[in-house]
Design an enzyme around this catalytic site. Structure first.
Site, PDB file in Angstrom:
ATOM      1  N   ASN A   7       0.880  -1.176   0.000  1.00  0.00           N
ATOM      2  CA  ASN A   7       0.000   0.000   0.000  1.00  0.00           C
ATOM      3  C   ASN A   7       0.916   1.224   0.000  1.00  0.00           C
ATOM      4  O   ASN A   7       1.395   1.647   1.054  1.00  0.00           O
ATOM      5  CB  ASN A   7      -0.897  -0.035   1.240  1.00  0.00           C
ATOM      6  CG  ASN A   7      -1.901   1.101   1.259  1.00  0.00           C
ATOM      7  OD1 ASN A   7      -1.846   2.009   0.433  1.00  0.00           O
ATOM      8  ND2 ASN A   7      -2.811   1.051   2.204  1.00  0.00           N
ATOM      9  N   LYS A  14       3.129   0.799   3.277  1.00  0.00           N
ATOM     10  CA  LYS A  14       2.776  -0.272   4.209  1.00  0.00           C
ATOM     11  C   LYS A  14       2.853  -1.586   3.453  1.00  0.00           C
ATOM     12  O   LYS A  14       2.513  -1.634   2.262  1.00  0.00           O
ATOM     13  CB  LYS A  14       1.341  -0.084   4.714  1.00  0.00           C
ATOM     14  CG  LYS A  14       1.159   1.078   5.645  1.00  0.00           C
ATOM     15  CD  LYS A  14      -0.267   1.061   6.216  1.00  0.00           C
ATOM     16  CE  LYS A  14      -0.647   2.445   6.654  1.00  0.00           C
ATOM     17  NZ  LYS A  14      -2.046   2.752   6.550  1.00  0.00           N
ATOM     18  N   ARG A  96      -2.433  -2.139  -3.514  1.00  0.00           N
ATOM     19  CA  ARG A  96      -3.693  -1.428  -3.283  1.00  0.00           C
ATOM     20  C   ARG A  96      -3.652  -0.127  -4.077  1.00  0.00           C
ATOM     21  O   ARG A  96      -2.730   0.672  -3.935  1.00  0.00           O
ATOM     22  CB  ARG A  96      -3.860  -1.116  -1.803  1.00  0.00           C
ATOM     23  CG  ARG A  96      -5.125  -0.351  -1.571  1.00  0.00           C
ATOM     24  CD  ARG A  96      -5.127   0.382  -0.271  1.00  0.00           C
ATOM     25  NE  ARG A  96      -6.351   1.171  -0.196  1.00  0.00           N
ATOM     26  CZ  ARG A  96      -6.464   2.281   0.510  1.00  0.00           C
ATOM     27  NH1 ARG A  96      -5.447   2.741   1.174  1.00  0.00           N
ATOM     28  NH2 ARG A  96      -7.588   2.934   0.515  1.00  0.00           N
ATOM     29  N   HIS A 185     -13.178   2.624  -0.893  1.00  0.00           N
ATOM     30  CA  HIS A 185     -13.251   1.499   0.059  1.00  0.00           C
ATOM     31  C   HIS A 185     -13.882   0.261  -0.590  1.00  0.00           C
ATOM     32  O   HIS A 185     -14.433  -0.604   0.110  1.00  0.00           O
ATOM     33  CB  HIS A 185     -14.104   1.842   1.295  1.00  0.00           C
ATOM     34  CG  HIS A 185     -13.586   2.968   2.131  1.00  0.00           C
ATOM     35  ND1 HIS A 185     -14.409   3.936   2.652  1.00  0.00           N
ATOM     36  CD2 HIS A 185     -12.341   3.276   2.532  1.00  0.00           C
ATOM     37  CE1 HIS A 185     -13.691   4.798   3.358  1.00  0.00           C
ATOM     38  NE2 HIS A 185     -12.427   4.431   3.290  1.00  0.00           N
ATOM     39  N   HIS A 212     -18.839   1.074   5.944  1.00  0.00           N
ATOM     40  CA  HIS A 212     -17.411   1.078   6.287  1.00  0.00           C
ATOM     41  C   HIS A 212     -17.154   2.385   7.025  1.00  0.00           C
ATOM     42  O   HIS A 212     -17.156   3.463   6.427  1.00  0.00           O
ATOM     43  CB  HIS A 212     -16.567   0.983   5.013  1.00  0.00           C
ATOM     44  CG  HIS A 212     -15.093   1.105   5.262  1.00  0.00           C
ATOM     45  ND1 HIS A 212     -14.218   0.035   5.124  1.00  0.00           N
ATOM     46  CD2 HIS A 212     -14.329   2.146   5.646  1.00  0.00           C
ATOM     47  CE1 HIS A 212     -12.989   0.436   5.426  1.00  0.00           C
ATOM     48  NE2 HIS A 212     -13.034   1.718   5.740  1.00  0.00           N
ATOM     49  N   ASN A 215     -11.562   6.194   9.671  1.00  0.00           N
ATOM     50  CA  ASN A 215     -11.169   7.601   9.540  1.00  0.00           C
ATOM     51  C   ASN A 215     -11.899   8.215   8.368  1.00  0.00           C
ATOM     52  O   ASN A 215     -12.364   9.337   8.407  1.00  0.00           O
ATOM     53  CB  ASN A 215      -9.670   7.709   9.308  1.00  0.00           C
ATOM     54  CG  ASN A 215      -8.946   7.863  10.611  1.00  0.00           C
ATOM     55  OD1 ASN A 215      -9.446   8.515  11.522  1.00  0.00           O
ATOM     56  ND2 ASN A 215      -7.787   7.250  10.699  1.00  0.00           N
ATOM     57  N   GLY A 216     -11.924   7.442   7.284  1.00  0.00           N
ATOM     58  CA  GLY A 216     -12.788   7.762   6.149  1.00  0.00           C
ATOM     59  C   GLY A 216     -13.965   6.806   6.239  1.00  0.00           C
ATOM     60  O   GLY A 216     -13.796   5.656   6.655  1.00  0.00           O
ATOM     61  N   ARG A 245     -12.968  15.015   7.317  1.00  0.00           N
ATOM     62  CA  ARG A 245     -13.624  15.433   6.058  1.00  0.00           C
ATOM     63  C   ARG A 245     -15.083  15.778   6.317  1.00  0.00           C
ATOM     64  O   ARG A 245     -15.746  15.122   7.116  1.00  0.00           O
ATOM     65  CB  ARG A 245     -13.554  14.309   5.030  1.00  0.00           C
ATOM     66  CG  ARG A 245     -12.159  14.046   4.527  1.00  0.00           C
ATOM     67  CD  ARG A 245     -12.146  12.905   3.529  1.00  0.00           C
ATOM     68  NE  ARG A 245     -11.016  12.037   3.785  1.00  0.00           N
ATOM     69  CZ  ARG A 245     -10.997  10.726   3.525  1.00  0.00           C
ATOM     70  NH1 ARG A 245     -12.038  10.137   2.975  1.00  0.00           N
ATOM     71  NH2 ARG A 245      -9.932  10.021   3.792  1.00  0.00           N
ATOM     72  N   GLY A 337     -16.891   1.187  12.888  1.00  0.00           N
ATOM     73  CA  GLY A 337     -17.962   0.203  12.711  1.00  0.00           C
ATOM     74  C   GLY A 337     -17.750  -1.036  13.560  1.00  0.00           C
ATOM     75  O   GLY A 337     -18.701  -1.647  14.053  1.00  0.00           O
ATOM     76  N   GLU A 391      -9.140  -6.035   3.969  1.00  0.00           N
ATOM     77  CA  GLU A 391      -8.830  -5.639   2.597  1.00  0.00           C
ATOM     78  C   GLU A 391      -7.567  -6.325   2.078  1.00  0.00           C
ATOM     79  O   GLU A 391      -7.484  -6.695   0.908  1.00  0.00           O
ATOM     80  CB  GLU A 391      -8.653  -4.115   2.537  1.00  0.00           C
ATOM     81  CG  GLU A 391      -9.950  -3.360   2.737  1.00  0.00           C
ATOM     82  CD  GLU A 391      -9.754  -1.937   3.230  1.00  0.00           C
ATOM     83  OE1 GLU A 391      -9.526  -1.751   4.444  1.00  0.00           O
ATOM     84  OE2 GLU A 391      -9.826  -1.017   2.423  1.00  0.00           O
TER      85      GLU A 391
HETATM   86  P1  ADP Z   1      -8.631   4.145   8.401  1.00  0.00           P
HETATM   87  O1  ADP Z   1      -9.769   4.730   7.652  1.00  0.00           O
HETATM   88  O2  ADP Z   1      -7.479   5.073   8.600  1.00  0.00           O
HETATM   89  O3  ADP Z   1      -8.235   2.744   7.970  1.00  0.00           O
HETATM   90  P2  ADP Z   1      -9.712   2.832  10.756  1.00  0.00           P
HETATM   91  O4  ADP Z   1     -10.607   1.916  10.021  1.00  0.00           O
HETATM   92  O5  ADP Z   1      -8.585   2.260  11.530  1.00  0.00           O
HETATM   93  O6  ADP Z   1      -9.191   4.020   9.872  1.00  0.00           O
HETATM   94  O7  ADP Z   1     -10.626   3.666  11.767  1.00  0.00           O
HETATM   95  C1  ADP Z   1     -10.143   4.676  12.580  1.00  0.00           C
HETATM   96  C2  ADP Z   1     -11.260   5.101  13.524  1.00  0.00           C
HETATM   97  O8  ADP Z   1     -11.710   3.937  14.230  1.00  0.00           O
HETATM   98  C3  ADP Z   1     -10.849   6.117  14.574  1.00  0.00           C
HETATM   99  O9  ADP Z   1     -11.863   7.099  14.701  1.00  0.00           O
HETATM  100  C4  ADP Z   1     -10.745   5.313  15.843  1.00  0.00           C
HETATM  101  O10 ADP Z   1     -11.147   6.031  16.957  1.00  0.00           O
HETATM  102  C5  ADP Z   1     -11.678   4.140  15.612  1.00  0.00           C
HETATM  103  N1  ADP Z   1     -11.127   2.947  16.239  1.00  0.00           N
HETATM  104  C6  ADP Z   1     -10.159   2.175  15.766  1.00  0.00           C
HETATM  105  N2  ADP Z   1      -9.866   1.175  16.635  1.00  0.00           N
HETATM  106  C7  ADP Z   1     -10.660   1.347  17.679  1.00  0.00           C
HETATM  107  C8  ADP Z   1     -10.845   0.643  18.924  1.00  0.00           C
HETATM  108  N3  ADP Z   1     -10.140  -0.448  19.230  1.00  0.00           N
HETATM  109  N4  ADP Z   1     -11.773   1.116  19.765  1.00  0.00           N
HETATM  110  C9  ADP Z   1     -12.503   2.199  19.468  1.00  0.00           C
HETATM  111  N5  ADP Z   1     -12.376   2.895  18.295  1.00  0.00           N
HETATM  112  C10 ADP Z   1     -11.469   2.477  17.435  1.00  0.00           C
END
Ligand code: ADP
Length: 408
Positions: A7, A14, A96, A185, A212, A215-216, A245, A337, A391
């Protein structure tokens, strides 16, 4: 088959080495700060061998992605930290790719023609595509002869009909700039759709909304296993609000703010992508964990943030149920999620009219480590599931399938 999943970002890379037979990650790591100070850059490699638990960290000259890939291969071959004994044991590379435009509706083997088409996608995601191309070319140099496969975040969404992907802009704008909804995604939506279809026991006659939320965040309507609509648009800025965003807003806000705040297009873009969403509304953080902590401490703006997020997700679920003329399942995945019960509850409460009987008890007591979990009551007409995404596994398995077909 050992597949190196890559990635490549603009200054990071990564990687995971996958053993596809065992569906297992054997090593993973990250190169950071690639090329940020030009050819003399000192970057950082962090690596972990998951078979023996050994970790390796080093600051190394990392002027470009080729240098980074070379270190990755070196550490994978290292007698102590590595997990292969010769380069030929890394049998394929799966990349990716964030944006495949309308050119790619499935994963493909890298060829000159594919690379030329990827170049044409540069405009659609300039930073990402440039980084991907550097990662690909780095692999070509360091591992000549190793087949490479490209897996696109947009591919799963290519089944949308024109009425779902077109915007109400002059048609010429679409013809001239290819401005339309592409989504993102896709690899994650595809993975969780696959798992949900297994649970439903059929593909035909299924209507699923996949959420999904990371962060996004993006939400997709998947009918009979195919995407009919998705919340992200021309770029990943659209849809529900996200960490930083803004998500869907009235487009007239953009010129209004540019004028009032004297912002250039670049500054406005940064504002919409980096200063909005959870961070902007809460004033606390872009991270959902920090927002949840602030809510527990009585922070009203943090509470507003998650209430908005839950409400927006619910609106998409309702809209997509209408688009599909029904709903069989709602799936939650990705960081939020999978981990934030309050968001899932906000999104699923008040959907009884659609046939959702949400199991608050199950939602509040999801076991860790998080696995596939049912969040609806047995009598619920619509199933609600938490399905952890994967993924990298999709990328590794697509790569294996394409490379194995070559060998036949
Ligand atoms: P990205 O889109 O960068 O792949 P992720 O899917 O890791 O992001 O999601 C990041 C979000 O998920 C952040 O808002 C974070 O607070 C939340 N998150 C990730 N892991 C946990 C956890 N173990 N407990 C609570 N929230 C989490």
């Amino acid at each position: 088959m050992n597949v190196l999943v890559v990635n490549a970002g603009s200054s990071s890379l990564k990687y995971q080495l996958f053993d596809t037979a065992k569906k297992l990650v054997v090593a993973k790591g990250l190169c950071e700060k690639i090329g940020i100070d030009g050819p003399q850059t000192i970057g950082a490699l962090t690596h972990k061998n998951l078979l023996n638990g050994k970790e390796y960290h080093a600051d190394l000259p990392m002027g470009d992605h080729t240098a980074a890939i070379q270190y990755v291969v070196d550490v994978l071959l290292h007698p102590e930290y590595g997990c292969v004994s010769s380069m030929s044991e890394i049998e394929a590379v799966g990349h990716r790719i964030v944006h495949g435009g309308a050119y790619f509706s499935e994963s493909v083997l890298l060829t000159e023609d594919v690379l030329a088409k990827l170049e044409l996608c540069r405009d659609l995601a300039p930073l990402h595509t440039g980084a991907h191309i550097q990662g690909i070319q780095g692999c070509q140099k360091v591992m000549p002869g190793t087949p490479q496969v490209l897996v696109f975040d947009t591919a799963f969404h290519q089944t949308m009909a024109p009425e779902a992907y077109m915007y109400g802009l002059p048609y010429e704008t679409y013809e001239k700039y290819a401005i339309r909804r592409y989504g993102a995604h896709g690899t994650s939506h595809r993975y969780v759709t696959g798992r949900m279809l297994e649970i439903l026991g059929r593909t035909e006659n299924t209507k699923i909304v996949t959420c999904h939320l990371g962060n996004g965040s993006s939400i997709s309507a998947v009918k009979d296993g195919k995407v009919v609509d998705t919340s992200m648009g021309f770029t990943p800025l659209a849809g529900v609000m996200m960490g930083t965003r803004c998500g869907d807003i009235d487009p007239a806000i953009v010129p209004f703010l540019m004028e009032k705040e004297n912002l250039s297009p670049e500054e406005m873009n940064t504002y919409l992508n980096k200063k909005c969403g959870f961070l902007g509304v809460s004033g606390v953080s872009s991270d959902c964990r920090n927002i949840s902590d602030a809510i527990r401490q009585g922070n009203a703006r943090a509470a507003l943030t998650l209430n908005m997020f839950g409400y927006q997700i619910k609106k998409y679920i309702g809209a997509y149920a209408a688009a599909m003329n029904g709903l069989d399942a709602i799936v939650f995945t990705a960081g939020i999620g999978e981990n934030t019960a309050s968001v899932r509850e906000l999104a699923c409460t008040g959907l009884e009219y659609l046939g959702v009987s949400f199991d608050k008890e199950a939602n509040d007591h999801v076991q860790r480590p998080v696995g596939i979990t049912c969040l609806s009551k047995p009598d619920s007409r619509v199933m609600v599931y938490l399905i952890p995404t994967n993924e990298e596994l999709v990328i590794a398995l697509d790569t294996e399938t394409i490379v194995q077909a070559l060998q036949k």
